[in-house]
Write an enzyme that holds these catalytic residues in place. Sequence first.
Site, short mmCIF file in Angstrom:
data_model
loop_
_atom_site.label_atom_id
_atom_site.label_comp_id
_atom_site.label_asym_id
_atom_site.label_seq_id
_atom_site.Cartn_x
_atom_site.Cartn_y
_atom_site.Cartn_z
N ALA A 12 0.83 -1.21 0.00
CA ALA A 12 0.00 0.00 0.00
C ALA A 12 0.86 1.25 0.00
CB ALA A 12 -0.93 -0.01 1.21
N ARG A 18 -3.08 9.71 -9.20
CA ARG A 18 -4.18 9.87 -10.17
C ARG A 18 -5.54 10.03 -9.48
NH1 ARG A 18 -3.91 5.22 -14.12
NH2 ARG A 18 -5.52 6.35 -15.27
N LYS A 25 -4.36 6.87 -1.28
CA LYS A 25 -5.29 6.11 -2.14
C LYS A 25 -6.05 5.02 -1.40
CE LYS A 25 -3.77 3.28 -5.51
NZ LYS A 25 -3.40 2.87 -6.90
N ASP A 108 -4.97 -1.68 -3.18
CA ASP A 108 -5.95 -0.93 -3.97
C ASP A 108 -6.87 -1.85 -4.76
OD1 ASP A 108 -4.26 -1.88 -5.93
OD2 ASP A 108 -3.85 0.06 -6.85
N GLU A 158 5.24 -7.70 -18.12
CA GLU A 158 4.58 -6.40 -17.98
C GLU A 158 4.28 -5.83 -19.36
OE1 GLU A 158 3.54 -4.69 -14.86
OE2 GLU A 158 3.60 -6.85 -14.81
N ASN A 230 -7.12 3.11 -9.43
CA ASN A 230 -6.14 4.18 -9.59
C ASN A 230 -6.78 5.54 -9.77
OD1 ASN A 230 -3.87 2.39 -9.54
ND2 ASN A 230 -4.32 1.82 -11.64
N TYR A 373 -27.20 22.74 21.81
CA TYR A 373 -25.91 23.42 21.64
C TYR A 373 -26.07 24.89 21.98
CZ TYR A 373 -21.53 24.65 19.22
OH TYR A 373 -20.27 25.10 18.90
C1 UD1 Z 1 0.79 -4.54 -11.23
C2 UD1 Z 1 1.50 -5.79 -11.78
C3 UD1 Z 1 0.84 -6.21 -13.09
C4 UD1 Z 1 -0.62 -6.49 -12.83
C5 UD1 Z 1 -1.29 -5.28 -12.20
C6 UD1 Z 1 -2.68 -5.64 -11.73
C7 UD1 Z 1 3.86 -5.74 -11.11
C8 UD1 Z 1 5.22 -5.38 -11.53
N1 UD1 Z 1 2.90 -5.48 -12.00
O1 UD1 Z 1 0.98 -3.49 -12.16
O2 UD1 Z 1 1.44 -7.38 -13.60
O3 UD1 Z 1 -1.26 -6.84 -14.05
O4 UD1 Z 1 -0.58 -4.85 -11.03
O5 UD1 Z 1 -3.38 -4.52 -11.24
O6 UD1 Z 1 3.66 -6.27 -10.04
N2 UD1 Z 1 3.49 -0.68 -4.81
C9 UD1 Z 1 4.26 -0.39 -3.73
N3 UD1 Z 1 5.55 -0.02 -3.94
C10 UD1 Z 1 6.09 0.08 -5.17
C11 UD1 Z 1 5.28 -0.20 -6.28
C12 UD1 Z 1 3.98 -0.58 -6.07
O7 UD1 Z 1 3.80 -0.49 -2.59
O8 UD1 Z 1 7.28 0.42 -5.25
C13 UD1 Z 1 2.10 -1.10 -4.58
C14 UD1 Z 1 1.06 -0.08 -5.04
O9 UD1 Z 1 0.67 0.74 -3.95
C15 UD1 Z 1 -0.09 -0.95 -5.50
C16 UD1 Z 1 0.59 -2.24 -5.95
O10 UD1 Z 1 1.86 -2.26 -5.35
O11 UD1 Z 1 -0.97 -1.24 -4.42
C17 UD1 Z 1 0.70 -2.36 -7.47
O12 UD1 Z 1 1.47 -1.30 -8.00
P1 UD1 Z 1 1.06 -0.58 -9.35
O13 UD1 Z 1 2.07 0.49 -9.60
O14 UD1 Z 1 -0.37 -0.21 -9.30
O15 UD1 Z 1 1.33 -1.76 -10.40
P2 UD1 Z 1 0.65 -1.93 -11.83
O16 UD1 Z 1 1.42 -1.15 -12.82
O17 UD1 Z 1 -0.80 -1.71 -11.72
MG MG Z 2 -2.13 -0.81 -10.28
#
Ligand code: UD1
Ligand code: MG
Length: 451
Positions: A12, A18, A25, A108, A158, A230, A373
């Site tokens: 988290a 966004r 979030k 999220d 990815e 997001n 009040y």
């Molecule tokens: C991620 C997945 C993707 C998947 C998608 C589903 C990875 C690399 N990619 O992409 O394969 O299809 O979710 O929704 O795992 N977060 C952190 N620290 C960080 C980065 C992220 O805590 O350094 C947390 C974010 O808060 C979020 C979650 O990890 O809750 C996912 O990160 P996000 O940047 O939303 O990844 P996506 O690009 O959506």
């Molecule tokens: Mg995501």
Amino acid sequence: MTARSSLTIVLAAGEGTRMRSSLPKVLHPVAGQSLLAHVLQAAPSGPGSRLAVVIGPDHQAVADEARRIRADTEIFVQRERLGTAHAALAARQAIARGADDLLVAFGDTPLISAETFARLRAPLQNGAALTVLGFRAADPTGYGRLLLQGDRLVAIREHADATPDERRVTLCNAGVMAFEGQGALSILDRIGNANAKGEYYLVDAATIARDSGLEAVVIETNEDEVRGINTKAQLAEAESVMQGRLRKAAMEAGVTLIAPETVFLAADTSFGKDVTIEPFVVIGPGVSIADGAVIHSFSHIVQASIGRKASVGPYARLRPGTALGEGSRIGNFVETKAARLEAGVKVNHLSYIGDAEIGANSNIGAGTITCNYDGFSKHKTLIGEGAFVGTNSSLVAPVKIGTGAYIGSGSVITKDVPDDAMAVERSQQSIREGGAKRYREIKTREKKPKG
Ligand code: UD1
Ligand code: MG
């Protein structure tokens, strides 16, 4: 077979830019509770299950919310946002303490269910090293793609790193994964950052498992369950899915919803038997509605308990701390707050009842206001059993109306009224015989055209 222990890490640390909001979030609400609370409540619980949440710097409020849901949640801070694997490893200390199953979920993704977490864990009992939650995306753009050979997962690519062929794959990574606990840390530690974004990607666990001769499998679910949030538009979509689930569950439990699509419930709303909710009712968090109660249209209810066979609305607003006794009635344009109404109390029209206790079977006339009040602090109004408060009375708190007391209409009551007493506070009525007739004659003369 003994139950397997588990550690669930919820990521988290995202900034959620966004959302265009100053609220982190994962603290945005769906069905009256935070995204994070939904995920934490679905995560494995009970003996042998631990929870950890990875938060961003300056996200104390997220830590507080996690602990509110489960007091023993461990909190870890990811100082730099270097990717999902990096985030999971922020909880290294918790992982190192060991668990049979290690689950990683996103904060999220609030629609995930407890059953899905259980399905994800099942293959680990049968020798799989890694299970990944997958779904068929209507539009896979942006998601990681699950690349299979037969039914074995060999890689997760990815979107940014995928070839045109790989981008045509619609089976996507939902983000939730389960590792066999013994080997989890060594897999996570081998994840590098050689990809388009230069981040440490959790998804690389699939390839590492395959290269080590370990089994990685996909568990499928439907897209609705894994919607990640997001943006505010996605928040509204999740709300809609969640409301659909809550309405269905309420009706399956026997609640009559005349127009379910117009009724909004909270994740924690509780119902007795034979409850009816008319169209256009909004129920916020902390509401319980007992057997046989009826909520009429256009009512708004938050943190209130509604007793058996009570009737609320139409157009009622029940605010936090309202407790309605059996068979009590709250009518149109009535607002209550921190108000305890015993059985059979009636407040049928146009009233404000705040910081009050009303004894059984009392009748509160139309337009009665508790003046709670004074501009500085709140004061209580106490009304005994079987009292009668006449229409348009102001009860200036602190004040006590005795059992069986009677308040004349239009009174401004500032002093306590003893049991069975009658209190009238208004000026004497004067009668002038023929006065209306004389008045009309004067006015008619005045209005005659001049000239
Ligand atoms: C991620 C997945 C993707 C998947 C998608 C589903 C990875 C690399 N990619 O992409 O394969 O299809 O979710 O929704 O795992 N977060 C952190 N620290 C960080 C980065 C992220 O805590 O350094 C947390 C974010 O808060 C979020 C979650 O990890 O809750 C996912 O990160 P996000 O940047 O939303 O990844 P996506 O690009 O959506
Ligand atoms: Mg995501």
